[in-house]
Design an enzyme around this catalytic site. Structure first.
Site, PDB file in Angstrom:
ATOM      1  N   ARG A 145       0.796  -1.228   0.000  1.00  0.00           N
ATOM      2  CA  ARG A 145       0.000   0.000   0.000  1.00  0.00           C
ATOM      3  C   ARG A 145       0.835   1.287   0.000  1.00  0.00           C
ATOM      4  NH1 ARG A 145      -4.194   0.097   4.450  1.00  0.00           N
ATOM      5  NH2 ARG A 145      -2.917  -1.380   5.599  1.00  0.00           N
ATOM      6  N   LYS A 189       9.256  -0.732   2.250  1.00  0.00           N
ATOM      7  CA  LYS A 189       8.541   0.137   3.198  1.00  0.00           C
ATOM      8  C   LYS A 189       9.417   0.628   4.350  1.00  0.00           C
ATOM      9  CE  LYS A 189       5.121  -1.509   5.912  1.00  0.00           C
ATOM     10  NZ  LYS A 189       3.715  -1.855   6.244  1.00  0.00           N
ATOM     11  N   GLN A 245      13.174 -14.161   4.752  1.00  0.00           N
ATOM     12  CA  GLN A 245      11.900 -14.880   4.704  1.00  0.00           C
ATOM     13  C   GLN A 245      11.445 -14.887   3.240  1.00  0.00           C
ATOM     14  OE1 GLN A 245       8.433 -12.970   6.407  1.00  0.00           O
ATOM     15  NE2 GLN A 245       7.568 -14.935   7.068  1.00  0.00           N
ATOM     16  N   GLY A 251       3.472 -15.283   7.426  1.00  0.00           N
ATOM     17  CA  GLY A 251       2.909 -14.862   8.705  1.00  0.00           C
ATOM     18  C   GLY A 251       3.977 -14.438   9.698  1.00  0.00           C
ATOM     19  N   LYS A 279      31.006  22.478   3.735  1.00  0.00           N
ATOM     20  CA  LYS A 279      31.009  21.017   3.621  1.00  0.00           C
ATOM     21  C   LYS A 279      32.369  20.475   4.010  1.00  0.00           C
ATOM     22  CE  LYS A 279      32.633  18.685   0.509  1.00  0.00           C
ATOM     23  NZ  LYS A 279      33.159  17.982  -0.673  1.00  0.00           N
ATOM     24  N   ASN A 310      37.388  23.474  -4.735  1.00  0.00           N
ATOM     25  CA  ASN A 310      37.893  22.195  -4.219  1.00  0.00           C
ATOM     26  C   ASN A 310      37.866  21.085  -5.258  1.00  0.00           C
ATOM     27  OD1 ASN A 310      35.072  22.246  -4.187  1.00  0.00           O
ATOM     28  ND2 ASN A 310      34.960  20.707  -2.587  1.00  0.00           N
ATOM     29  N   TYR A 311      37.186  21.306  -6.360  1.00  0.00           N
ATOM     30  CA  TYR A 311      36.934  20.218  -7.305  1.00  0.00           C
ATOM     31  C   TYR A 311      37.518  20.570  -8.662  1.00  0.00           C
ATOM     32  CZ  TYR A 311      34.062  16.642  -9.669  1.00  0.00           C
ATOM     33  OH  TYR A 311      33.624  15.555 -10.393  1.00  0.00           O
TER      34      TYR A 311
END
Ligand code: UD1
Ligand code: CA
Length: 452
Positions: free
Chosen positions: A15, A22, A75, A80, A334, A369-370
């Site tokens: 659902r 989930k 499982q 159940g 960062k 930095n890159y």
């Protein structure tokens, strides 16, 4: 009593209408599963087994990121809750302590509630189930009591009218001695309305074997399970309300509490002031007496005592602000350590950097930095002064008490105490501006005439 934790997380979660399992949907910035793990921490589990089904690979990855010692049981088919717990038998072979079972989709069970269940277990019950008085018992399992003994649990689908009238319901949380519980799981059958192996049937089986079962109750709100996105959204609202209340009670000032969003693991110290519209992602610690001004987004960072952040600042993972640091508006930080009393007041990007104490970073400064392939570090010394709009092309360092002229593009290391200027020299051409404007104006007049 040493305790093992089993978390059931094999359900389909149909659902949710999602590709994501989930239990990995986020609540308070972390997967639902992390909430169950946090509640289960109340028993300091000796072992933790997560029972996986659909999306096992992703669930395992996410759980290991929380704690690398977690074990898993798969499982294959969801036959159940009793069958699900039985899948943990191998992982728990030889374990003779207690077993606590939690659901991965039920995030609000309080540690205190689990502690109360442990007390009831220590009081002599072989099995203790967590019940609640339901406003609408609906499809919950019903607890059939006789005095302080839990006689059996009957699922709504299998219940008589009389049993359905009981409103003491099963939350699904159970704690039991492993030596009592595990053998009973092998005796479960699926002769019931759902054709499932019900964990709840262990109660009646236990009593047939002369064991004792009891129940502890909690507020219904704790037992809220997530099955749909609507329930997830409602749970988020409830989670945020309780985090805000907890912060206020701890001595944090929230000017507009309803606009501040926390993560499960957000820590904020006493006498810190949080202005409106602040969002905490996971992994943030703010010490006491700090100020988080309006419209900040913070995650994976540490803000020390007396620091000021924002308004409109973004602190990303690895941002470490020492005491009395000031990070101002439109600044992003960062993976950078900023030492005591340093200031980055306006419009800057500070990434992969170390900034010394009391350094002043001028407006518009950027750590480049890159290089398109790799990340490089920038080091700035104590009391250095970085002029406005300096580009620091990493790897590069600026020494203690050094100065960069504003508008510089710094590509070479600057020694302690040095001044670095790296920009074109200014030239003055007398009268040239007026001459240029006259030329442009007459060009425009000629063009306007042609158009007519
Ligand atoms: C279960 C209880 C019911 C209780 C209710 C509370 C049983 C038989 N019934 O019913 O008494 O009132 O929870 O919400 O235990 N799961 C697995 N594998 C399975 C089946 C379930 O991992 O084969 C997991 C699900 O992912 C979920 C949890 O166990 O997290 C409960 O399963 P669900 O199908 O929701 O149980 P209910 O029918 O709601
Ligand atoms: Ca359910």
């Amino acid at each position: 009593m040493p305790t093992a934790l089993i978390i059931l997380a094999a359900g389909q979660g149909t659902r949710m209408n999602s590709d994501l399992p989930k239990v990995l949907h986020p609540l308070g910035g972390v997967p639902l599963l992390a909430h169950s793990l946090a509640a289960g921490a109340a028993v300091s589990p000796e072992k933790t087994v997560v029972v996986t089904g659909r999306g096992a690979k992703e669930v395992i990855e996410a759980a290991q990121a929380q704690n690398p010692n977690i074990e898993f049981a798969h499982q294959q088919e969801q036959l159940g809750t009793g069958h699900a717990v039985a899948q943990a038998a191998n992982a728990l072979a030889g374990f003779a302590g207690d077993i606590l079972v939690l659901y991965g989709d039920t995030p609000f069970i309080r540690p205190e509630t689990i502690t109360r269940m442990q007390a009831a277990r220590a009081g002599g019950h072989d099995i203790v189930v967590l019940g609640f008085n339901a406003r609408e018992p609906g499809r919950y399992g019903r607890l059939v009591m006789s005095g302080d003994q839990l006689v059996r649990i009957v699922e709504a689908k299998d219940a008589s009218d009389e049993e359905r009238a009981i409103n003491l319901c099963n939350s699904g949380v159970i704690i039991a001695g492993a030596t009592a519980l595990m053998p009973l799981l092998e005796k479960l059958d699926n002769n019931n309305a759902s054709g499932e192996y019900y964990l709840t049937d262990v109660v009646a089986l236990a009593r047939e074997h002369g064991l004792s079962a009891g129940a502890v109750t909690c507020d219904e709100a704790e037992t809220l399970g997530i099955n749909t996105r609507t329930e997830l959204a409602r749970a988020e609202t409830l989670f945020q309300q309780s985090k805000r209340l907890a912060a206020l009670e701890k001595g944090v000032t929230l000017i507009a509490p309803e606009t501040v969003f926390f993560a499960l693991d957000t820590h904020v110290g006493r006498d810190t002031v949080i202005e409106p519209n602040v969002f905490f992602g996971p992994g943030v610690t703010v010490e006491s007496g700090a100020t988080i001004r309006a419209f900040c987004h913070l995650e994976g960072c540490h803000i020390s005592r007396g620091a000021t952040v924002g308004p409109f600042a973004r602190l990303r993972p690895g941002a470490e602000l020492a005491e009395k640091v000031k990070v101002g508006n439109f600044v992003e930080v960062k993976n950078a350590q900023i030492a005591e009393g340093a200031k980055v007041s306006h419009l800057s990007y500070i990434g992969d950097a170390t900034i010394g104490e009391a350094a002043n970073i001028g407006a518009g400064t950027i750590t480049c930095n890159y290089d398109g392939v790799m990340k490089h570090r920038t080091t700035i010394g104590a009391r250095a002064f970085i002029g406005s709009n300096t580009m620091l092309v990493a790897p590069v360092s600026v020494g203690d008490e050094a100065l960069t002229a504003s508008g510089s593009v710094i590509t070479k290391n600057v020694p302690d105490g040095a001044l670095a200027v790296a920009r074109a020299r200014q030239e003055i051409k007398p009268g040239l501006a007026r001459k240029l404007f006259e030329k442009l104006k007459s060009a425009k007049a000629r063009r306007d005439k042609e158009v007519k």
